[in-house]
Design a protein around this motif. Structure first.
Motif, short mmCIF file in Angstrom:
data_model
loop_
_atom_site.label_atom_id
_atom_site.label_comp_id
_atom_site.label_asym_id
_atom_site.label_seq_id
_atom_site.Cartn_x
_atom_site.Cartn_y
_atom_site.Cartn_z
N GLN A 98 -9.15 34.92 -111.06
CA GLN A 98 -9.77 33.67 -110.77
C GLN A 98 -10.71 33.27 -112.16
OE1 GLN A 98 -10.78 32.34 -106.91
NE2 GLN A 98 -9.45 34.12 -106.14
N ALA A 99 -11.08 34.27 -112.77
CA ALA A 99 -12.29 33.95 -113.82
C ALA A 99 -11.28 33.15 -115.24
CB ALA A 99 -12.90 35.05 -114.40
N SER A 100 -12.34 32.70 -115.88
CA SER A 100 -11.43 32.01 -117.11
C SER A 100 -10.80 33.01 -117.82
CB SER A 100 -12.63 31.34 -118.04
OG SER A 100 -11.81 30.78 -119.04
N CYS A 117 -16.74 33.25 -117.25
CA CYS A 117 -16.37 32.03 -116.19
C CYS A 117 -17.51 30.84 -116.98
CB CYS A 117 -16.90 32.23 -115.03
SG CYS A 117 -15.87 33.36 -114.10
N LEU A 118 -16.87 29.66 -116.67
CA LEU A 118 -17.41 28.35 -117.34
C LEU A 118 -17.54 27.54 -116.23
CD1 LEU A 118 -15.09 29.36 -119.62
CD2 LEU A 118 -16.33 27.64 -120.70
N ALA A 119 -18.96 26.57 -116.29
CA ALA A 119 -19.02 25.71 -115.29
C ALA A 119 -18.02 24.65 -115.73
CB ALA A 119 -20.62 25.00 -115.39
N TYR A 132 -24.96 33.10 -120.63
CA TYR A 132 -25.85 34.18 -119.68
C TYR A 132 -25.07 35.33 -119.76
CZ TYR A 132 -27.85 29.76 -118.38
OH TYR A 132 -28.33 28.40 -118.26
N VAL A 133 -25.79 36.49 -120.01
CA VAL A 133 -25.11 37.82 -120.25
C VAL A 133 -25.70 38.77 -119.06
CG1 VAL A 133 -24.25 39.86 -121.53
CG2 VAL A 133 -24.43 37.51 -122.71
N GLN A 184 -20.96 32.30 -118.34
CA GLN A 184 -21.62 33.40 -117.94
C GLN A 184 -20.62 34.74 -118.27
OE1 GLN A 184 -21.55 33.98 -113.61
NE2 GLN A 184 -23.99 34.90 -113.83
N ILE A 185 -21.18 35.73 -118.74
CA ILE A 185 -20.44 36.97 -119.05
C ILE A 185 -20.80 38.16 -118.22
CG2 ILE A 185 -19.87 38.61 -120.95
CD1 ILE A 185 -20.02 36.39 -123.00
#
Length: 908
Positions: A98-100, A117-119, A132-133, A184-185
């Motif tokens: 479900q993540a990018s 993942c992206l907003a 953000y990592v 976010q990573i």
């Protein structure tokens, strides 16, 4: 190279006879959908039916009864790509669907999982990419649990923060400007074999995940580690191999350029460092090429439409309004004055554009009251005619001229453009005029001032000032108890005997801010300075202290981490640490495209950059070392990458800058003390037999605690090899602890004579005499004097000092002492008819060392004189209490002997 595991879907055939016969009768191109209680296949499985494989389409229609291995992961991809001198396994489509994008990367038995993942909605525009990592090493990766109370991973550890920075720094330059969707990573170590380090693997895993995701990055990124082992450069060496390496180089980049390097070495020459980077770059290029091919085949479409850049017209407006004044403001040498002038000018530009109607009033925009004119204009364009009054198509339009509405800009866009215009003007001044804001040439260094010994009670201190950057370094010395404990995946606790803690308060830049736990930047800068100084420290055998360096930045205008290196080196010398040599650090910058500003097109390297040159420049390259070699380095690139030629040029220019700084540090006034402070603790190292270590520690540490309490030292550290470290604040307590330990660990021999020994306690059967600190033995009542004594108190008191001789050591290590054995034969004969002496001082004054046989041997001597026989008869009678004859004074049974000596005397 690229293989899809879709073939694995058919590796194990499954048969459903009834449904299979029905499905074969249906046309492939006309799927039937059932209603009611029927189950539906997923859209991906239905679309796969039109593929070239009829077998796959039949299995897809039978989705509800298909095997999990066959249809649960239709997009599962497994690929092997080069990773230095070996290959790693990359898998996607199996976990985190479900993540990018989500990938698992395997090297040996080390597995790293990374998701991106992206907003959905972009955040407000800013000059900082919302990336953000988070990197985490799970203890379950090695079959352990956290040692904390909650038994789960807590806050991010320092070494995890450093790996977060390694992931972030090479990815950020590949992101386009104007992309404001929060990204976010997450990177987790799920398995660790103790052989293949997860840090470079995590950077490569993040580069693969971003390449497969919707993030509109420009290039694929990969990272490797390079070691120097046996004179050869090895890419991605194992953890065991790195223990012998003279170089620890991490490099990340694309298939065409270097994005970041970071590493530490043992005074490696610049030429060797360039060769190591070349080896790492070749490995990165091979990995990035494979990642690009993987992304081209299995990657998702990039969100290019989400990029929002300020309108080009806004640049012209800002240049017209602020061009000349901004150029003058950039020439102000003082940082605070220059910042205030630029901020005031920015507000002025924003005010003018707002008054002219070019800036949107975001506070009121969107409300009904704020748009009445716009609504009225729309109503006036068309004359509304009631329905039915005119024929169809006979609508009369009354032309009304519109007022030209200016293009509206947001306040954030104005500030972004103003910053970019300022950056370009600063670059142009450096390239065209050859002068920087403070008047220096590109290779010039700011004025340097240093002094030591500012803090009288600190063990070592220094104040290093370079231009408007100032660092206060303080050194504290201690024992192993002060060492920093590190909990890692290795399973064994690691203790650091040297660590540097970097603090960057908001007051250093004249601002108000939050004070709390150190941020990622502070941890990264502190580690860089720590590794730069670690190489010059003496070994633990030569200097058995734990060393802590605190670097507090009091002023900051660029290169604060390198100021910590310089100040920390001086503070170590002021604390009396015998460093191998002095080291210094310098930060290098760069203007990449000089042709745009009137140059020849070749990059311009800047020495000792300021904060403004760091923010507006294209590179931040920190190099620390001495005149001959490099001990630590870190490079961040803000453009697409640099070449080896540019890096080599920067290293050569940095070497010249280091030599100048070292020469200025040698002028430190007042100079470092080069000796231990009188307030520093004293540490003495002594060696004992390894078998004595447990005896010194005692049950539950009771013995060592009693030694510390009795002597007054600060602490005692013992190792299994027999090394004992004593730490004290004064010489007297240190000497007492040494004497106690020497006494407890000495090996006494029969016949040894101990002078001026104190009687510590009395018992009906004798006196306990301390022959050495912490070491006691029993002097039986019959051995206290040549005369018969009913009890020891008849001749001596507690606290009296006597001379004794060791006459026996039994199998338990218990000591038996004698005063009588030191008396001459003639005196013993005379004293047998007289009263015993009250003190043992008569024997103390004699310079002779009496080596008399033990009482047991004397009793067995044949041919004794009459006086001796009389003396022996008296001895037998006195030892037996006058009731029953005994064989001799040394005939005490084993049970009594075991109770005669206390626990302290049993240590041998």
């Amino acid at each position: 190279m690229l293989t899809s595991p879709s073939n694995a879907l058919h590796s194990t055939p499954h048969f459903w006879p009834i449904r299979r016969s029905r499905l074969l009768l249906r046309p492939r191109n006309f799927p039937r959908f059932h209603s009611g209680g029927a189950n539906f296949c997923s859209l991906s499985l239905l679309s796969a039916r039109n593929g070239p494989s009829p077998r796959f389409s039949v299995r897809a229609l039978a989705g509800p009864d298909a095997s999990e291995d066959g249809l649960a992961f239709p997009n599962h991809v497994s690929v092997k790509i080069p990773f230095g001198n070996r290959e790693i396994l990359v898998e996607t489509g199996l976990m985190g669907r479900q993540a990018s994008s989500a990938v698992t990367v395997t090297d040996g038995e080390t597995i790293v999982y990374t998701s991106v993942c992206l907003a959905d909605v972009p955040s407000e525009p800013s000059d900082f990419l919302p990336l953000y990592v988070h990197y985490q090493e799970r203890f379950s990766a090695v079959g352990r649990t956290s040692g904390g109370f909650f038994k789960r991973e807590g806050r991010t550890k320092d070494h995890e923060v450093l790996i977060c920075r390694l992931i972030d720094r090479p990815l950020r330059p590949t992101m386009p400007k104007g992309f404001y969707n929060e990204t976010q990573i997450l990177s987790w170590v799920l398995s660790y074999d103790g052989l293949h380090a997860p840090d470079a693997l995590a950077v490569t895993s993040a580069g693969i995940a971003v390449a497969l995701s919707e993030v509109p990055n420009s290039k694929a990124v990969a990272g490797v580690r390079v070691g120097l082992i046996g004179g050869e450069f090895i890419v991605n060496p194992t953890v065991k191999e790195m223990e012998e390496s003279q170089l620890d180089l991490f490099l990340a980049g694309t298939d065409s350029a270097i994005l970041t390097i970071e590493g530490y070495s043992n005074f490696l020459p610049e030429e060797m460092l360039v060769r190591a980077v070349k080896v790492g770059q070749d490995a990165v290029q091979a990995t990035c090429t494979a990642i690009e091919a993987l992304a081209k085949k299995y990657g998702k479409p990039k969100m290019v439409d989400a990029i929002r850049l300020p309108p080009p017209e806004l640049y012209n407006h800002v240049k017209e309004l602020a061009g000349e004044e901004l150029s003058k403001a950039l020439q102000i040498k003082s940082k605070i004055a220059r910042r205030k002038a630029i901020t005031s000018l920015e507000e002025k530009v924003l005010t003018i554009l707002t008054e002219k109607g070019y800036v949107v009033d975001e506070a009121a925009f969107g409300t009904t009251e704020a748009q009445p004119e716009l609504l009225e204009d729309e109503d006036e364009d068309e004359e509304v005619v009631p329905e039915g009054e005119v024929d169809q198509g006979d609508v009369h339009i009354r032309p009304i001229p519109r007022k030209p509405i200016p293009l509206l800009f947001s306040e954030v866009d104005v500030k972004l453009v103003f910053k970019e215009v300022s950056s370009k003007l600063l670059r142009r001044r450096i390239v065209e005029g050859g002068k920087r804001s403070d008047g220096r040439t590109p290779d010039g260094t700011r004025p340097i001032n240093s002094r030591c010994g500012l803090l009288p009670r600190a063990h070592g201190s220094s104040l290093f000032t370079r231009g408007e950057t100032q660092a206060l370094a303080v050194v504290t010395l201690g024992d192993k108890q002060m060492a920093q404990r590190i909990d890692n995946l290795e399973g064994s606790d690691e203790y650091k005997r040297f660590y540097l803690q970097y603090t960057f308060p908001p007051s250093s830049v004249g601002e108000v801010g939050r004070i709390g736990a150190p941020g990622r930047r502070e941890i990264g800068h502190g580690t860089l300075a720590e590794r730069a100084l670690e190489t010059i420290l003496p070994s633990d055998d030569d200097f058995p202290y734990t060393i802590r360096v605190e670097s507090t930045i009091l002023e900051s205008n660029g290169s604060s981490s390198m100021a910590s290196v310089c100040g920390g080196c001086l503070a170590l010398q002021d604390a009396g640490v015998p460093v191998k040599c002095s080291v210094a650090g310098i930060a290098m910058g760069m203007v990449w495209d000089t042709e745009e500003f009137g140059g020849d097109g070749s990059p311009l390297i800047l020495s000792d950059i300021t904060g403004a040159e760091d923010a507006s420049g294209d590179m931040d390259f920190k190099v620390a070392g001495n005149e001959d070699g490099v001990t630590a380095f870190q490079m961040d690139i803000k453009v697409g990458g640099i070449t080896l030629e540019i890096m080599e040029k920067a290293l050569i220019q940095a070497k010249a800058g280091r030599r100048h700084i070292l020469a200025e540090m040698a002028k430190c006034s007042p100079p470092p003390m080069l000796s231990l402070s009188k307030y520093a603790p004293l540490i003495h190292i002594m060696k004992v037999h390894p078998s004595k270590v447990y005896s010194l520690i005692g049950s539950g540490g009771k013995k060592v605690k009693s030694i510390i309490e009795e002597s007054g030292v600060e602490g005692i550290d013992m190792q299994d090899d027999g090394t004992v470290k004593i730490m004290a604040n004064d010489v007297a307590s240190l000497e007492r602890a040494k004497a106690i330990i020497s006494g407890l660990t000495m090996v006494p021999a029969v016949g040894d004579i101990y002078r001026n020994c104190e009687i510590k306690s009395m018992a009906p059967y004798g006196a306990f005499v301390e022959i050495a600190p912490g070491r006691e033995g029993l002097c039986h009542v019959s051995e206290l004097s040549a005369e018969w004594l009913a009890k020891p108190e008849d001749a001596y008191n507690i606290g009296d000092r006597i001379d004794v001789k060791l006459i026996e050591v039994n199998e338990k290590g218990q000591l038996r002492l004698s005063v009588r054995a030191l008396l001459p034969e003639s005196e013993s004969d005379k004293d047998s008819q007289k009263q015993p002496p009250t003190t043992g001082d008569s024997t103390k004054s004699s310079p002779r060392k009496y080596v008399n046989p033990s009482v047991k041997d004397r009793a067995a001597t044949t041919g004794a004189s009459g006086d001796e026989l009389v003396w022996k008869k008296k001895d037998v009678r006195r030892a037996s209490g006058g009731d029953k004859p005994m064989k001799g004074s040394s005939s005490t049974n084993e049970e009594d002997r075991g109770s005669l000596v206390n626990g302290e005397a049993t240590i041998s």
